[in-house]
Design a protein around this motif. Structure first.
Motif, PDB file in Angstrom:
ATOM      1  N   ILE A 237       0.829  -1.201   0.000  1.00  0.00           N
ATOM      2  CA  ILE A 237       0.000   0.000   0.000  1.00  0.00           C
ATOM      3  C   ILE A 237       0.868   1.257   0.000  1.00  0.00           C
ATOM      4  O   ILE A 237       0.623   2.205  -0.750  1.00  0.00           O
ATOM      5  CB  ILE A 237      -0.946   0.012   1.213  1.00  0.00           C
ATOM      6  CG1 ILE A 237      -2.001  -1.090   1.073  1.00  0.00           C
ATOM      7  CG2 ILE A 237      -1.628   1.377   1.365  1.00  0.00           C
ATOM      8  CD1 ILE A 237      -2.872  -1.244   2.304  1.00  0.00           C
ATOM      9  N   ALA A 249       1.002   3.977   5.432  1.00  0.00           N
ATOM     10  CA  ALA A 249       0.147   2.831   5.127  1.00  0.00           C
ATOM     11  C   ALA A 249      -0.169   2.023   6.378  1.00  0.00           C
ATOM     12  O   ALA A 249      -1.277   1.489   6.518  1.00  0.00           O
ATOM     13  CB  ALA A 249       0.814   1.949   4.085  1.00  0.00           C
ATOM     14  N   LEU A 276      -8.379  -2.947   1.009  1.00  0.00           N
ATOM     15  CA  LEU A 276      -7.676  -1.672   0.891  1.00  0.00           C
ATOM     16  C   LEU A 276      -6.493  -1.790  -0.058  1.00  0.00           C
ATOM     17  O   LEU A 276      -6.266  -0.910  -0.905  1.00  0.00           O
ATOM     18  CB  LEU A 276      -7.206  -1.213   2.273  1.00  0.00           C
ATOM     19  CG  LEU A 276      -6.363   0.063   2.328  1.00  0.00           C
ATOM     20  CD1 LEU A 276      -7.163   1.254   1.827  1.00  0.00           C
ATOM     21  CD2 LEU A 276      -5.859   0.308   3.755  1.00  0.00           C
ATOM     22  N   MET A 277      -5.748  -2.878   0.051  1.00  0.00           N
ATOM     23  CA  MET A 277      -4.595  -3.085  -0.818  1.00  0.00           C
ATOM     24  C   MET A 277      -5.014  -3.159  -2.281  1.00  0.00           C
ATOM     25  O   MET A 277      -4.393  -2.532  -3.152  1.00  0.00           O
ATOM     26  CB  MET A 277      -3.867  -4.366  -0.413  1.00  0.00           C
ATOM     27  CG  MET A 277      -2.640  -4.683  -1.245  1.00  0.00           C
ATOM     28  SD  MET A 277      -1.835  -6.224  -0.742  1.00  0.00           S
ATOM     29  CE  MET A 277      -3.072  -7.422  -1.285  1.00  0.00           C
ATOM     30  N   ALA A 279      -7.717  -1.907  -3.656  1.00  0.00           N
ATOM     31  CA  ALA A 279      -8.191  -0.588  -4.093  1.00  0.00           C
ATOM     32  C   ALA A 279      -7.021   0.334  -4.417  1.00  0.00           C
ATOM     33  O   ALA A 279      -7.041   1.056  -5.436  1.00  0.00           O
ATOM     34  CB  ALA A 279      -9.068   0.034  -3.008  1.00  0.00           C
ATOM     35  N   VAL A 280      -5.986   0.318  -3.577  1.00  0.00           N
ATOM     36  CA  VAL A 280      -4.823   1.170  -3.830  1.00  0.00           C
ATOM     37  C   VAL A 280      -4.105   0.742  -5.105  1.00  0.00           C
ATOM     38  O   VAL A 280      -3.707   1.579  -5.928  1.00  0.00           O
ATOM     39  CB  VAL A 280      -3.861   1.130  -2.620  1.00  0.00           C
ATOM     40  CG1 VAL A 280      -2.529   1.803  -2.964  1.00  0.00           C
ATOM     41  CG2 VAL A 280      -4.489   1.823  -1.409  1.00  0.00           C
ATOM     42  N   LEU A 281      -3.943  -0.558  -5.293  1.00  0.00           N
ATOM     43  CA  LEU A 281      -3.245  -1.050  -6.483  1.00  0.00           C
ATOM     44  C   LEU A 281      -4.000  -0.715  -7.768  1.00  0.00           C
ATOM     45  O   LEU A 281      -3.380  -0.464  -8.810  1.00  0.00           O
ATOM     46  CB  LEU A 281      -3.033  -2.555  -6.382  1.00  0.00           C
ATOM     47  CG  LEU A 281      -1.990  -3.014  -5.357  1.00  0.00           C
ATOM     48  CD1 LEU A 281      -1.924  -4.526  -5.294  1.00  0.00           C
ATOM     49  CD2 LEU A 281      -0.616  -2.435  -5.685  1.00  0.00           C
ATOM     50  N   LEU A 283      -5.778   1.973  -8.233  1.00  0.00           N
ATOM     51  CA  LEU A 283      -5.642   3.406  -8.477  1.00  0.00           C
ATOM     52  C   LEU A 283      -4.191   3.825  -8.659  1.00  0.00           C
ATOM     53  O   LEU A 283      -3.882   4.684  -9.489  1.00  0.00           O
ATOM     54  CB  LEU A 283      -6.270   4.181  -7.307  1.00  0.00           C
ATOM     55  CG  LEU A 283      -7.776   3.982  -7.115  1.00  0.00           C
ATOM     56  CD1 LEU A 283      -8.236   4.673  -5.836  1.00  0.00           C
ATOM     57  CD2 LEU A 283      -8.543   4.511  -8.312  1.00  0.00           C
ATOM     58  N   ARG A 284      -3.293   3.235  -7.844  1.00  0.00           N
ATOM     59  CA  ARG A 284      -1.864   3.564  -7.914  1.00  0.00           C
ATOM     60  C   ARG A 284      -1.064   2.262  -7.824  1.00  0.00           C
ATOM     61  O   ARG A 284      -0.745   1.806  -6.718  1.00  0.00           O
ATOM     62  CB  ARG A 284      -1.459   4.506  -6.781  1.00  0.00           C
ATOM     63  CG  ARG A 284      -1.979   5.933  -6.944  1.00  0.00           C
ATOM     64  CD  ARG A 284      -1.425   6.841  -5.838  1.00  0.00           C
ATOM     65  NE  ARG A 284       0.022   6.885  -5.831  1.00  0.00           N
ATOM     66  CZ  ARG A 284       0.755   7.699  -6.579  1.00  0.00           C
ATOM     67  NH1 ARG A 284       0.163   8.537  -7.433  1.00  0.00           N
ATOM     68  NH2 ARG A 284       2.073   7.691  -6.504  1.00  0.00           N
ATOM     69  N   GLY A 287       1.769   1.986  -5.436  1.00  0.00           N
ATOM     70  CA  GLY A 287       1.530   2.294  -4.028  1.00  0.00           C
ATOM     71  C   GLY A 287       1.384   3.784  -3.809  1.00  0.00           C
ATOM     72  O   GLY A 287       1.668   4.598  -4.694  1.00  0.00           O
ATOM     73  N   LEU A 288       0.954   4.159  -2.613  1.00  0.00           N
ATOM     74  CA  LEU A 288       0.686   5.575  -2.337  1.00  0.00           C
ATOM     75  C   LEU A 288       1.926   6.446  -2.481  1.00  0.00           C
ATOM     76  O   LEU A 288       1.852   7.575  -2.964  1.00  0.00           O
ATOM     77  CB  LEU A 288       0.120   5.714  -0.914  1.00  0.00           C
ATOM     78  CG  LEU A 288      -1.230   5.040  -0.662  1.00  0.00           C
ATOM     79  CD1 LEU A 288      -1.629   5.202   0.798  1.00  0.00           C
ATOM     80  CD2 LEU A 288      -2.304   5.620  -1.579  1.00  0.00           C
TER      81      LEU A 288
END
Length: 296
Positions: A237, A249, A276-277, A279-281, A283-284, A287-288
């Motif tokens: 994340i 994270a 959550l992981m 969803a983040v992957l 979008l990005r 990672g954040l």
């Protein structure tokens, strides 16, 4: 009452997330410097927690000294792992080094779990806390003293790591290695020495995090699997190799898990982290705080 519950949940999530971050920063540090994915990282934590338990139960050491034993045990096992298992791989000329390090560390983790089970059995153990009190803040927020101490220790240690990375010669050497190991060796940086330092820090942080979690959770041979999963979720994340990303994270994961447990369903605590992981992957993918290049 709803406002109070939200605040209480948010604070509990942050306290839990600080320990997740402490578990993950060492894993992220090693990946950022050496590009080594270490599947034995959870067992560094597990062995650290066992060292803490035996320091108290067998040697009568106070709880704070047991944390030193946990950090020392994690650091020692991590150093041996680097020298014996990983160094011959990542300093070799073989192709697909990453795949070999994954296989080697996974096999090592299974060996350590099996060896610990044979030596100590499957009994669930617990460690006395540093502050066995329940704190009441203005009749609004109620916190466990152990959780507060654990979070404070985690933040201090992560802050110390930031200082090492950005204010010391060791940190400058690490950052040079993240950019180009070959270039760093050309200008006189000893890859062996600074790789050892990275693994020592990684193992010490894992052991310390497990020692801080031991009063809140049980210690048993496969407890490192849980630690490894949490650490990998945090690192993915936050961004592979980013220490700041691991901190952010970890805090985020703790909040999401606690909020989900309280407001959605308590039976899916681990699922919230995976959701959550994912969803983040989506979008990005990096990672954040991840970058396409090498960085810590």
């Amino acid at each position: 009452m709803m406002d109070q519950l939200i605040v209480q949940s948010l604070i509990l999530g942050l306290l839990q997330g600080g320990l997740y971050a402490l578990l993950a920063v060492g894993l992220s540090l090693v990946f950022g410097i050496l590009r080594v994915v270490n599947f034995a990282h959870g067992e560094f934590a597990m062995l650290g927690s066992f060292a803490a338990v035996f320091a108290v139960t067998s040697f009568g050491m106070p709880a704070w000294a047991a944390l030193i034993a946990a950090a020392a045990a994690g650091a020692l096992v991590a150093l041996i792992t680097n020298v014996v298992v990983l160094r011959p791989i990542y300093l070799s000329r073989m192709r697909q080094k990453g795949e070999y390090t994954i296989i080697a560390t996974f096999m090592l983790s299974q060996f350590l779990i099996a060896a610990t089970t044979v030596l100590f059995g499957t009994t669930y153990r617990n460690l006395p806390g540093l502050w066995e009190s329940n704190l009441n803040f203005f009749d609004y927020v109620y916190l466990s003293g152990n959780r507060l101490v654990a979070f404070s220790a985690a933040i201090v240690m992560i802050g110390t790591l930031f200082w090492i990375v950005y204010r010391t010669d060791t940190g400058r050497a690490w950052r040079a290695l993240t950019q180009s190991p070959l270039g760093a060796s050309v200008v006189g940086i000893d890859i062996h020495k600074y790789a050892n330092y990275a693994f020592l820090v990684s193992g010490a942080f894992a052991g310390l995090a497990a020692g801080l979690l031991a009063p809140l959770m049980f210690v048993f041979p496969s407890s490192g699997v849980v630690a490894l999963v949490k650490a990998f979720i945090v690192v993915i994340i936050g961004g592979m190799g980013s220490i700041g990303g691991a901190l952010a994270a970890g805090l985020l994961l703790g909040v999401v898990e606690v909020m989900g447990t309280i407001f959605v369903a308590s039976g899916y605590t681990d699922a919230y982290g995976f959701a959550l992981m994912i969803a983040v992957l989506l979008l990005r993918p990096a990672g954040l705080f991840g970058k396409m290049g090498r960085a810590i």
